[in-house]
Design a protein around this motif. Structure first.
Motif, mmCIF file in Angstrom:
data_model
loop_
_atom_site.group_PDB
_atom_site.id
_atom_site.type_symbol
_atom_site.label_atom_id
_atom_site.label_comp_id
_atom_site.label_asym_id
_atom_site.label_seq_id
_atom_site.Cartn_x
_atom_site.Cartn_y
_atom_site.Cartn_z
ATOM 1 N N ARG A 28 -71.458 23.834 6.933
ATOM 2 C CA ARG A 28 -72.104 24.212 5.684
ATOM 3 C C ARG A 28 -71.434 23.619 4.450
ATOM 4 N N ARG A 29 -70.321 22.969 4.622
ATOM 5 C CA ARG A 29 -69.672 22.411 3.449
ATOM 6 C C ARG A 29 -70.362 21.113 3.049
ATOM 7 N N PRO A 30 -70.292 20.706 1.780
ATOM 8 C CA PRO A 30 -70.921 19.452 1.351
ATOM 9 C C PRO A 30 -70.370 18.263 2.131
ATOM 10 N N LYS A 31 -71.235 17.319 2.447
ATOM 11 C CA LYS A 31 -70.794 16.139 3.196
ATOM 12 C C LYS A 31 -69.774 15.326 2.414
ATOM 13 N N LEU A 32 -69.814 15.423 1.088
ATOM 14 C CA LEU A 32 -68.829 14.707 0.283
ATOM 15 C C LEU A 32 -67.426 15.202 0.618
ATOM 16 N N PHE A 33 -67.264 16.518 0.805
ATOM 17 C CA PHE A 33 -65.954 17.066 1.151
ATOM 18 C C PHE A 33 -65.491 16.549 2.513
ATOM 19 N N SER A 34 -66.434 16.435 3.452
ATOM 20 C CA SER A 34 -66.087 15.902 4.775
ATOM 21 C C SER A 34 -65.581 14.473 4.665
#
Length: 287
Positions: A28-34
């Motif tokens: 559920r975290r933003p893909k940018l953070f990944s």
């Protein structure tokens, strides 16, 4: 400092000269953070620190970066949604008192030039090589050169006639990134005056120095780190003087207030005996 503050989707580790932001794993975290995984933010890169209410049941600790200190935020130019802002730490509301303590601690670390634009990037850009698929071509960056390879079926006649593009960083002054979440998103290279390049076209789909995004193409987590890496390499061509370091010593009255605040946290059970003793000794050592 060495303390750790765990929030929703990220954990901040407070060190003597920086904040290490680690982004948690999760669907559920933003893909940018990944993509970013973690970021080390020197105190000299910060302009301000705020603590404000978030969504119901949460508070938000926000470390505001200085203009010119982080290539990612420079490239984003205010287009990131709040949920994708890597400088926001969302916390359960029952950790508000603890968040206030760390907000105060970070404010004390801000340098004398915090309210001025930075002269150099203090936060590292995502490393090359990087690449992404745009609507009308593929973009790649190896650390020294940006390449656009056009799609035979999607590129405009102007781009196809111009041929695939290869731009040395030395011929660029910057990058213009318009979020793919906008109707007409694109990434445009900004050539230096006199560079061997045609005059920029008014529309990105006609400009050989730009690639066009579109539905499913050039997503934020791919195109924004790309733009940031190019921007950092461009600035590195003419490095500016380093930032002024924050003063080594602090006002004794400020240290006393911090110790009293720490004591309140200890009495409230938010800080253990060991943590209280350690932090008090660290604060006294700064006198």
């Amino acid at each position: 400092m060495g303390d750790v503050l765990a929030g929703i989707q990220a954990t901040w580790e407070f060190e003597t000269d920086s904040v290490l932001i680690r982004f948690d794993r999760g669907v559920r975290r933003p893909k940018l953070f990944s993509t970013l995984r973690e970021r080390r933010v020197p105190h000299e890169a910060l302009a301000a620190v705020t603590l404000s209410p978030g969504k119901p049941g949460t508070v938000v600790l926000h470390a505001v970066p200085r203009a010119g200190a982080d290539p990612l935020m420079d490239a984003a130019a205010g287009q990131l949604k709040e949920a994708c802002d890597p400088y926001r730490l969302v916390l359960p509301v029952d950790r508000e008192t603890l968040a206030e303590y760390y907000a105060d601690a970070l404010r004390d670390m801000l340098g004398p030039d915090a309210d001025r634009p930075a002269e150099r990037y203090a936060v590292a850009a995502p490393p090359a090589p990087l690449g992404f698929k745009a609507y009308d071509g593929k973009a790649s960056f190896d650390g020294s050169r940006v390449r656009f390879r056009w799609s035979r079926t999607a590129a405009s006649t102007a781009k196809w006639n111009a041929g695939d593009q290869s731009w040395p960083v030395s011929e660029l002054t910057g990058v213009e990134w318009r979020s793919p979440e906008a109707f007409d998103g694109y990434l445009r290279l900004l050539p230096r005056p006199g560079a061997c390049a045609p005059a920029p076209a008014p529309q990105a789909d006609q400009d050989p120095a730009a690639v066009v995004f579109g539905l499913g193409y050039g997503p934020v987590h791919e195109s924004l780190p790309f733009a940031a890496a190019v921007l950092a390499s461009v600035r590195a061509q003419s490095p500016a003087p380093a930032l002024t370091a924050p003063p080594a010593r602090r006002d004794p009255a400020d240290i006393a207030d911090r110790i009293r605040h720490l004591g309140d946290l200890h009495l409230a059970g938010l800080v253990t005996d060991e943590e209280f003793t350690k932090k008090k000794a660290e604060l006294l050592a700064e006198l």
